[in-house]
Design an enzyme around this catalytic site. Structure first.
Site, PDB file in Angstrom:
ATOM      1  N   ASP A  28      19.690  19.764 -32.589  1.00 22.01           N
ATOM      2  CA  ASP A  28      19.533  21.283 -32.229  1.00 22.01           C
ATOM      3  C   ASP A  28      17.314  21.088 -32.234  1.00 22.01           C
ATOM      4  O   ASP A  28      17.861  19.803 -33.083  1.00 22.01           O
ATOM      5  CB  ASP A  28      19.565  22.470 -33.193  1.00 22.01           C
ATOM      6  CG  ASP A  28      19.378  23.766 -33.124  1.00 22.01           C
ATOM      7  OD1 ASP A  28      18.289  23.683 -31.633  1.00 22.01           O
ATOM      8  OD2 ASP A  28      19.753  25.009 -33.343  1.00 22.01           O
ATOM      9  N   GLY A  29      17.571  21.975 -32.070  1.00 22.28           N
ATOM     10  CA  GLY A  29      15.741  21.589 -32.894  1.00 22.28           C
ATOM     11  C   GLY A  29      14.407  20.505 -31.742  1.00 22.28           C
ATOM     12  O   GLY A  29      13.013  21.290 -32.206  1.00 22.28           O
ATOM     13  N   TRP A  33       9.927  20.784 -31.355  1.00 20.90           N
ATOM     14  CA  TRP A  33      10.031  19.393 -32.105  1.00 20.90           C
ATOM     15  C   TRP A  33       8.454  19.870 -31.559  1.00 20.90           C
ATOM     16  O   TRP A  33       7.448  19.350 -31.662  1.00 20.90           O
ATOM     17  CB  TRP A  33      11.079  18.623 -31.654  1.00 20.90           C
ATOM     18  CG  TRP A  33      10.523  17.574 -31.670  1.00 20.90           C
ATOM     19  CD1 TRP A  33      10.101  16.685 -33.357  1.00 20.90           C
ATOM     20  CD2 TRP A  33       9.753  16.945 -30.558  1.00 20.90           C
ATOM     21  NE1 TRP A  33       9.586  15.432 -32.395  1.00 20.90           N
ATOM     22  CE2 TRP A  33       9.338  15.530 -31.169  1.00 20.90           C
ATOM     23  CE3 TRP A  33       9.312  16.888 -29.712  1.00 20.90           C
ATOM     24  CZ2 TRP A  33       8.983  14.589 -30.389  1.00 20.90           C
ATOM     25  CZ3 TRP A  33       8.683  15.821 -28.563  1.00 20.90           C
ATOM     26  CH2 TRP A  33       8.100  14.344 -29.581  1.00 20.90           C
ATOM     27  N   THR A  74      27.378  27.845 -23.500  1.00 18.61           N
ATOM     28  CA  THR A  74      27.597  28.290 -22.387  1.00 18.61           C
ATOM     29  C   THR A  74      27.066  29.581 -22.514  1.00 18.61           C
ATOM     30  O   THR A  74      26.757  30.630 -22.326  1.00 18.61           O
ATOM     31  CB  THR A  74      29.370  29.146 -22.789  1.00 18.61           C
ATOM     32  OG1 THR A  74      29.512  29.181 -23.979  1.00 18.61           O
ATOM     33  CG2 THR A  74      30.571  28.182 -21.661  1.00 18.61           C
ATOM     34  N   ASN A  76      23.886  28.859 -23.659  1.00 22.32           N
ATOM     35  CA  ASN A  76      22.146  28.776 -23.415  1.00 22.32           C
ATOM     36  C   ASN A  76      21.705  29.191 -22.044  1.00 22.32           C
ATOM     37  O   ASN A  76      20.352  28.815 -21.547  1.00 22.32           O
ATOM     38  CB  ASN A  76      21.920  27.037 -23.535  1.00 22.32           C
ATOM     39  CG  ASN A  76      22.116  26.508 -24.578  1.00 22.32           C
ATOM     40  OD1 ASN A  76      23.162  25.157 -24.979  1.00 22.32           O
ATOM     41  ND2 ASN A  76      21.290  27.372 -26.158  1.00 22.32           N
ATOM     42  N   TRP A  77      22.840  29.439 -21.101  1.00 25.31           N
ATOM     43  CA  TRP A  77      22.145  30.671 -19.574  1.00 25.31           C
ATOM     44  C   TRP A  77      21.446  31.593 -19.547  1.00 25.31           C
ATOM     45  O   TRP A  77      21.090  32.315 -19.450  1.00 25.31           O
ATOM     46  CB  TRP A  77      23.102  30.641 -18.780  1.00 25.31           C
ATOM     47  CG  TRP A  77      24.525  29.631 -18.326  1.00 25.31           C
ATOM     48  CD1 TRP A  77      26.096  29.418 -19.170  1.00 25.31           C
ATOM     49  CD2 TRP A  77      24.009  28.701 -17.436  1.00 25.31           C
ATOM     50  NE1 TRP A  77      26.426  28.147 -18.381  1.00 25.31           N
ATOM     51  CE2 TRP A  77      25.404  27.872 -17.645  1.00 25.31           C
ATOM     52  CE3 TRP A  77      23.080  28.504 -16.452  1.00 25.31           C
ATOM     53  CZ2 TRP A  77      25.328  26.643 -16.645  1.00 25.31           C
ATOM     54  CZ3 TRP A  77      23.313  27.450 -15.763  1.00 25.31           C
ATOM     55  CH2 TRP A  77      24.432  26.449 -15.423  1.00 25.31           C
ATOM     56  N   ARG A 196      24.579  18.653 -37.834  1.00 21.90           N
ATOM     57  CA  ARG A 196      23.891  20.173 -37.495  1.00 21.90           C
ATOM     58  C   ARG A 196      22.456  19.546 -37.191  1.00 21.90           C
ATOM     59  O   ARG A 196      22.101  19.864 -38.825  1.00 21.90           O
ATOM     60  CB  ARG A 196      24.106  21.558 -36.622  1.00 21.90           C
ATOM     61  CG  ARG A 196      22.575  22.092 -35.878  1.00 21.90           C
ATOM     62  CD  ARG A 196      23.355  23.578 -36.081  1.00 21.90           C
ATOM     63  NE  ARG A 196      22.428  24.088 -34.888  1.00 21.90           N
ATOM     64  CZ  ARG A 196      22.664  24.890 -34.516  1.00 21.90           C
ATOM     65  NH1 ARG A 196      23.683  26.122 -34.497  1.00 21.90           N
ATOM     66  NH2 ARG A 196      22.632  25.764 -33.393  1.00 21.90           N
TER      67      ARG A 196
HETATM   68  C1  IPE Z   1      23.231  25.179 -29.346  1.00 17.42           C
HETATM   69  O1  IPE Z   1      21.828  25.480 -29.797  1.00 17.42           O
HETATM   70  C2  IPE Z   1      23.842  24.474 -28.660  1.00 17.42           C
HETATM   71  C3  IPE Z   1      23.229  22.829 -28.321  1.00 17.42           C
HETATM   72  C4  IPE Z   1      23.129  22.599 -29.110  1.00 17.42           C
HETATM   73  C5  IPE Z   1      23.138  22.533 -27.479  1.00 17.42           C
HETATM   74  P1  IPE Z   1      21.472  26.920 -29.639  1.00 17.42           P
HETATM   75  O2  IPE Z   1      19.797  26.570 -30.247  1.00 17.42           O
HETATM   76  O3  IPE Z   1      21.628  26.751 -28.705  1.00 17.42           O
HETATM   77  O4  IPE Z   1      22.537  27.274 -30.773  1.00 17.42           O
HETATM   78  P2  IPE Z   1      21.667  28.913 -31.579  1.00 17.42           P
HETATM   79  O5  IPE Z   1      21.407  29.462 -30.187  1.00 17.42           O
HETATM   80  O6  IPE Z   1      20.623  28.451 -32.443  1.00 17.42           O
HETATM   81  O7  IPE Z   1      22.545  29.605 -32.277  1.00 17.42           O
HETATM   82  C1  IPE Z   2      18.565  22.103 -28.774  1.00 13.71           C
HETATM   83  O1  IPE Z   2      17.518  22.588 -28.437  1.00 13.71           O
HETATM   84  C2  IPE Z   2      19.130  22.045 -27.499  1.00 13.71           C
HETATM   85  C3  IPE Z   2      19.871  22.892 -26.196  1.00 13.71           C
HETATM   86  C4  IPE Z   2      19.531  23.942 -26.877  1.00 13.71           C
HETATM   87  C5  IPE Z   2      19.833  22.837 -24.926  1.00 13.71           C
HETATM   88  P1  IPE Z   2      16.787  24.055 -28.997  1.00 13.71           P
HETATM   89  O2  IPE Z   2      16.214  24.136 -26.630  1.00 13.71           O
HETATM   90  O3  IPE Z   2      18.048  24.915 -29.432  1.00 13.71           O
HETATM   91  O4  IPE Z   2      15.916  23.954 -29.440  1.00 13.71           O
HETATM   92  P2  IPE Z   2      15.252  25.180 -30.868  1.00 13.71           P
HETATM   93  O5  IPE Z   2      16.489  25.152 -31.234  1.00 13.71           O
HETATM   94  O6  IPE Z   2      15.056  26.067 -29.588  1.00 13.71           O
HETATM   95  O7  IPE Z   2      13.926  24.557 -31.711  1.00 13.71           O
HETATM   96 MG    MG Z   3      18.410  25.788 -31.321  1.00 14.74          MG
END
Ligand code: IPE
Ligand code: IPE
Ligand code: MG
Length: 250
Positions: A28-29, A33, A74, A76-77, A196
């Site tokens: 995540d992040g 970044w 699921t 992230n859509w 995480r």
């Molecule tokens: C979890 O991260 C899913 C992945 C790293 C692929 P998210 O960024 O989607 O989670 P939330 O929305 O902060 O809970």
């Molecule tokens: C994790 O990074 C990758 C995916 C969830 C696909 P994020 O896209 O969630 O990054 P932040 O949490 O918004 O920084």
């Molecule tokens: Mg995230």
């Protein structure tokens, strides 16, 4: 149930006997970044994808036999169409680009998650990568793509119910050993350590069933800044933990 012993050599590297054998990472992040650099979120996803190689490569020296990474949930859509399409195209590119390197490193790749909603080209590449690395007995890399723990349990339950309806399974025989056989992770051991990145202390629907007794590490580093050294340090602190699994040491 099938376990890792069916998958090949399970010996840990020397000196890392107390380290985790199965590490699962919520990467995540990426978005933050990129935003910190005044760039679009996809820039962060590309930087994040580049970190995966180093992490995969350091696994054998850390005694990590199974590495499971959360690439797309699921949920992230719900993101913008531009971000979702950019991520899907990044996954296609990643698979085509890394196929040779992963195969050469003796890495076996599996995907978990529901493929139904993914595009045909991506599914074909996922199949090809799984096939190409099928015989490899080094690091067992699992990529969670369109994966959600609740969705996985629901799909597993549907298959289990079908077996009951077909007379292949007696409801009286359903126990803690039965259900995991229907999960996407049926050939994998449970994760010892779940990491995480990005400072969020939640699991966001990752490996709900499997992580019942995992150790957790929530670290502030944003995924594109994560390094093999950091993973090594997490493995060392894992080695110092006392995993009791509900029991009392005598
Ligand atoms: C979890 O991260 C899913 C992945 C790293 C692929 P998210 O960024 O989607 O989670 P939330 O929305 O902060 O809970
Ligand atoms: C994790 O990074 C990758 C995916 C969830 C696909 P994020 O896209 O969630 O990054 P932040 O949490 O918004 O920084
Ligand atoms: Mg995230």
């Amino acid at each position: 149930m099938k376990t890792d012993t069916d998958i090949g050599d399970t010996r840990p590297a020397e000196g890392v006997e107390r380290g985790p054998r199965h590490v699962a990472i919520i990467m995540d992040g990426n978005g933050r970044w990129a935003q910190a650099r005044g760039r679009p979120r996809l820039f962060g996803h590309h930087a994040g994808a580049r970190r995966v190689r180093e992490v995969v490569e350091c696994c054998p020296s850390l005694g990590i036999r199974y590495l499971t990474i959360f690439a797309f949930s699921t949920e992230n859509w719900k993101r913008t169409q531009v971000e979702v399409a950019g991520l899907m195209s990044l996954f296609r590119r990643y698979i085509s680009k890394e196929m040779k390197a992963l195969a050469a490193q003796n890495v076996r790749v599996r995907f978990i998650g529901d493929r139904v909603r993914l595009d045909k080209k991506l599914i074909a590449l996922m199949d090809a990568l799984e096939r190409e690395t099928e015989g490899n007995e080094g690091t067992q890399l699992t990529i969670a793509l369109n994966y959600g723990g609740r969705d996985e349990v629901a799909r597993a339950t549907k298959r289990l119910a079908r077996d009951v309806a077909d007379g292949k399974l007696d409801p009286a025989d359903v126990d803690e050993e039965t259900l995991p056989k229907y999960l996407d992770t049926c050939v994998l051991p449970d994760p010892d350590l779940v990491v995480r990145t990005s400072g969020e202390a939640r699991i966001s629907n990752f490996l709900l069933w499997q992580s019942a007794y995992s150790e957790y590490e929530f670290i502030d580093t944003l995924w594109p800044d994560f390094t093999a050294e950091e993973l090594a340090a997490l493995c060392r602190s894992f080695g110092a933990r006392d995993r009791r699994f509900g029991a009392v040491k005598t």
